[in-house]
Design a protein around this motif. Structure first.
Motif, PDB file in Angstrom:
ATOM      1  N   LYS A  18       0.778  -1.240   0.000  1.00  0.00           N
ATOM      2  CA  LYS A  18       0.000   0.000   0.000  1.00  0.00           C
ATOM      3  C   LYS A  18       0.812   1.293   0.000  1.00  0.00           C
ATOM      4  O   LYS A  18       0.591   2.147  -0.862  1.00  0.00           O
ATOM      5  N   ALA A  22       0.809   3.770  -3.361  1.00  0.00           N
ATOM      6  CA  ALA A  22       0.314   5.147  -3.394  1.00  0.00           C
ATOM      7  C   ALA A  22       1.335   6.081  -4.025  1.00  0.00           C
ATOM      8  O   ALA A  22       1.002   6.919  -4.867  1.00  0.00           O
ATOM      9  N   THR A  58      -5.457   4.960  -1.606  1.00  0.00           N
ATOM     10  CA  THR A  58      -4.533   3.915  -1.165  1.00  0.00           C
ATOM     11  C   THR A  58      -3.712   4.357   0.038  1.00  0.00           C
ATOM     12  O   THR A  58      -3.223   3.538   0.804  1.00  0.00           O
TER      13      THR A  58
END
Length: 199
Positions: A18, A22, A58
């Motif tokens: 994650k 992002a 995200t």
């Protein structure tokens, strides 16, 4: 186009992680946005907005506040261009909202990007004020742009690049590149367009 291909490849490598996903999505959005600036079509612009919004979704605002603000600024930039092209005050107003969110965080974190964020919200307000013939909005734009100018003598024009974006300037594999590298460059509306890698 080469930078876009590298950004897409980088996202595919890290999309299951994650924080890294992002950052990679934001880099992808920035590449699409640069290409959109040189194109009259909407394909790259839509892709830029989609990538910036995906980066925001995200990210974890509580754990990564400054990067969240960078993603907001990217959303604002894409919405601003869309709003100007389509003469759509709703899109321009959304751009202003996104830039203001980025400024609010920047003030909390004492971000080095504040002058760019003030400049971005100022130009978005100017576009909105001109489109709606609003003197109040144009005065807000003037105040924001003056605030941005106040930062000129206080801050350096420094961009932060992640390993993925440095691949466009280096043949070194990403594992051998430093997490952050400062490069002195002229100011742009993006300010520091690249999000910071998590520690």
């Amino acid at each position: 186009q080469v930078a876009l291909t590298l950004a897409q490849s980088n996202y595919e490598r890290v999309k299951s992680t994650k924080p890294l996903a992002a950052v990679a999505l934001h880099t992808l959005g920035a590449c699409h946005h640069r290409l959109a600036e040189r194109s009259s079509g909407d394909q790259h612009l839509n892709s830029a907005l989609h990538a910036f919004e995906a980066a925001e979704r995200t990210s974890n605002k509580l754990k990564d506040l400054e990067n969240w603000a960078v993603y907001q600024d990217g959303i604002g930039l894409a919405l601003h261009v869309m709003g100007k092209r389509r003469k759509d005050p709703v899109l321009l107003a959304r751009s202003v909202t996104a830039h203001r969110a980025a400024i609010k965080v920047g003030q909390q974190t004492k971000s080095a990007d504040l002058k760019y964020r003030w400049s971005n919200v100022g130009t978005a307000l100017q576009g909105l004020g001109e489109l709606t013939d609003s003197v109040v909005t144009l005065r807000e734009a003037e105040k924001a742009l003056i605030t941005a100018l106040d930062f000129e003598s206080k801050e350096e024009d420094v961009l932060f690049f992640t390993p993925a974006t440095l691949l466009t300037r280096s043949s070194m594999p990403p594992t051998l590149l430093p997490k952050r590298l400062r490069i002195r460059l002229p100011a742009t509306s993006f300010g520091s367009p690249w999000a910071r890698l998590p520690p």
